[in-house]
Scaffold this motif. Structure first.
Motif, PDB file in Angstrom:
ATOM      1  N   TRP A   2       0.846  -1.193   0.000  1.00 15.43           N
ATOM      2  CA  TRP A   2       0.000   0.000   0.000  1.00 15.43           C
ATOM      3  C   TRP A   2       0.883   1.245   0.000  1.00 15.43           C
ATOM      4  CZ3 TRP A   2      -5.006  -0.126   3.377  1.00 15.43           C
ATOM      5  CH2 TRP A   2      -5.720  -1.294   3.103  1.00 15.43           C
ATOM      6  N   THR A   5      -2.077   6.416   1.114  1.00 13.42           N
ATOM      7  CA  THR A   5      -3.328   5.652   1.172  1.00 13.42           C
ATOM      8  C   THR A   5      -3.571   5.115   2.570  1.00 13.42           C
ATOM      9  OG1 THR A   5      -3.077   4.987  -1.147  1.00 13.42           O
ATOM     10  CG2 THR A   5      -4.566   3.668   0.220  1.00 13.42           C
ATOM     11  N   ARG A  21      -6.743   6.286   4.995  1.00 12.50           N
ATOM     12  CA  ARG A  21      -7.683   5.253   5.445  1.00 12.50           C
ATOM     13  C   ARG A  21      -7.654   5.094   6.957  1.00 12.50           C
ATOM     14  NH1 ARG A  21      -6.890   0.744   0.559  1.00 12.50           N
ATOM     15  NH2 ARG A  21      -8.030   1.972  -1.006  1.00 12.50           N
TER      16      ARG A  21
END
Length: 363
Positions: free
Chosen positions: A331, A335, A339
Motif C-alpha cells: 500500500w 493511502t 484510510r
C-alpha cells in the motif's frame, strides 16, 4: 464559546507560523531523525528529517490556553484553574521525557533513545505526580479535578478505587495512551491527524459539561466536573496545534513530532479523559490508537508463544505496528494514512455517539 474559538485560532496560528522556525533551527543544529534499519526500506530516505517537532505542538497549546485566559482576565474573569494546569503539566512533563529520548537518539546516532527502565521511571514520576495532585484542591462544591471512582461518561458511583487505586489506574491509562500514540507515530501526519480528531471530541464533551454542571442544584444528567471550560480550552488549543503542525508534518513531512510530541499528546488525551471523567470512553474515542497497540501486542505475544512451542517464532502481521504491515503489503503510505484517518474519525464519531446518547437519555 468565543473564548474556546480564540484559544483554537491562536494555537493554530502559532503552530502554523512557528513550526517552520523550529524546522530551520533543528536543521542547523543537526537534529535529524534516525531510522530503524529493520523497518520498511522506503523510510530510509527520511533519515535526517528534523525531529522533536512536538515542542511546537506543546508550545502552541500552551500559548493558545494562555491567550484565552488573558482575554478572560480582560473581561473580568478569573485566572487559570487547577484542571487546565494539571492537563498541561501532564502534557509538558511527558513531552520532556520524550524530548530526552529524542535527544539521546540524535546524540548517539541511533533509533533507540532512553533505556526502557529510565523511560518507564520518567513516565512513572510524571504520572504519579499528576495523579496525586488531581485529587487535591476541591472547589466550593467539594469537587476535585479527578475522582477516585472509575468513569464512563461520568463517575460510576458503585466502583470506588480509593486514592491508591486511582493512582494505579491513572498510571495505566496515561502510560497506555501515551505509548499507543507513540506506536501510531510511524507515518507522516498519521498521529497528528488522528490526535486532532480526539481533541476535537474532548472540546465538545467539555463544552457540554460546562453548559450542564451539577453545582449546588444537581439535575438529572448533570456533570460533576471541576473545571470543564478550562478543559475545553486545553483540548481546543491542542486540536488546533495538531492541525497547524500537520501542515508541515503531512507527507512528505518536513518535520517529525518525535517522542516529544507523541508522548505529550497521548498523555494529554489520557489526562483529559481522567479530568473530564470519561476514562472508559477514551477506548472508543481513541479506537485507532487502541487497534494499533493491540496489533503490536498480538504480534509480540504470538511470536513468543510459537517460539516457545516450536522453536521458531511466527508472526501474525508482516510487521507491527499495523500500518507497517500494510506498507510491506504494497500500500502507498498516503493511502494508509488517509484510510487510518477515516478509521480514527469513525472511532471518534462512535465515541461521541455514546456520549451524546447518554446526554440525550438524561434529558
Amino acid at each position: 464559546m468565543k473564548t474556546i474559538l480564540i484559544a483554537a485560532v491562536i494555537a493554530l496560528l502559532t503552530s502554523v507560523l512557528c513550526t517552520p522556525l523550529v524546522v530551520v533551527y533543528f536543521r542547523k543544529r543537526g537534529f535529524g531523525q534516525e531510522i530503524r534499519i529493520d523497518g520498511p526500506q522506503t523510510h530510509l530516505v527520511k533519515r535526517g528529517t528534523p525531529t522533536m517537532g512536538g515542542v511546537a505542538i506543546i508550545g502552541s497549546t500552551v500559548v493558545g490556553y494562555a491567550a484565552a485566559h488573558v482575554i478572560i482576565a480582560i473581561r473580568g474573569g478569573g485566572g487559570p484553574n487547577a484542571s487546565g494546569l494539571l492537563a498541561l503539566f501532564l502534557m509538558v512533563g511527558l513531552g520532556a521525557v520524550g524530548f530526552l529520548d529524542d535527544l539521546i537518539k540524535i546524540r548517539r546516532q541511533r533509533s533507540l533513545g532512553l533505556r526502557a527502565r529510565t523511560k518507564f521511571l520518567g513516565q512513572l514520576l510524571v504520572t504519579v505526580a499528576f495523579a496525586i495532585m488531581a485529587i487535591q484542591w476541591p472547589n466550593r462544591y467539594g469537587d476535585t479535578p479527578a475522582s477516585t471512582h472509575l468513569s464512563y461518561v461520568r463517575d460510576i458511583s458503585v466502583i470506588g478505587l480509593g486514592s491508591v487505586g486511582f493512582v494505579v489506574l491513572a498510571y495505566l491509562i496515561i502510560s497506555g495512551t501515551s505509548n499507543a500514540v507513540n506506536l501510531t507515530d510511524g507515518l507522516d501526519g498519521l498521529a497528528a491527524g488522528a490526535a486532532a480528531m480526539v481533541f476535537g471530541a474532548f472540546t465538545l464533551i467539555s463544552f457540554l459539561q460546562y453548559r450542564n454542571p451539577c453545582g449546588s442544584h444537581p439535575l438529572s444528567g448533570c456533570y460533576t466536573v471541576r473545571d470543564p471550560l478550562d478543559l475545553a480550552l486545553v483540548a481546543a488549543s491542542a486540536m488546533s496545534a495538531c492541525f497547524g503542525f500537520l501542515w508541515w508534518n503531512a507527507s512528505p513531512a518536513q518535520i517529525f513530532m518525535g517522542d516529544t510530541g507523541s508522548l505529550a499528546l497521548g498523555g494529554l488525551m489520557a489526562g483529559l479523559a481522567i479530568l473530564s471523567r470519561t476514562e472508559l470512553l477514551l477506548i472508543a474515542l481513541g479506537g485507532l490508537f487502541a487497534a494499533i497497540t493491540l496489533s503490536s501486542i498480538m504480534q509480540t505475544g504470538w511470536f513468543k508463544l510459537t517460539r516457545r512451542r516450536t522453536g521458531t517464532g511466527r508472526r501474525i502481521f508482516r510487521m507491527a505496528p499495523l500500518h507497517h504491515h500494510f506498507e510491506l503489503a504494497g500500500w502507498e503510505p498516503v493511502t494508509i494514512i488517509v484510510r487510518f484517518w477515516i478509521m480514527g474519525g469513525m472511532a471518534v464519531a462512535f465515541g461521541m455517539g455514546l456520549f451524546y446518547a447518554d446526554f440525550i437519555g438524561n434529558g
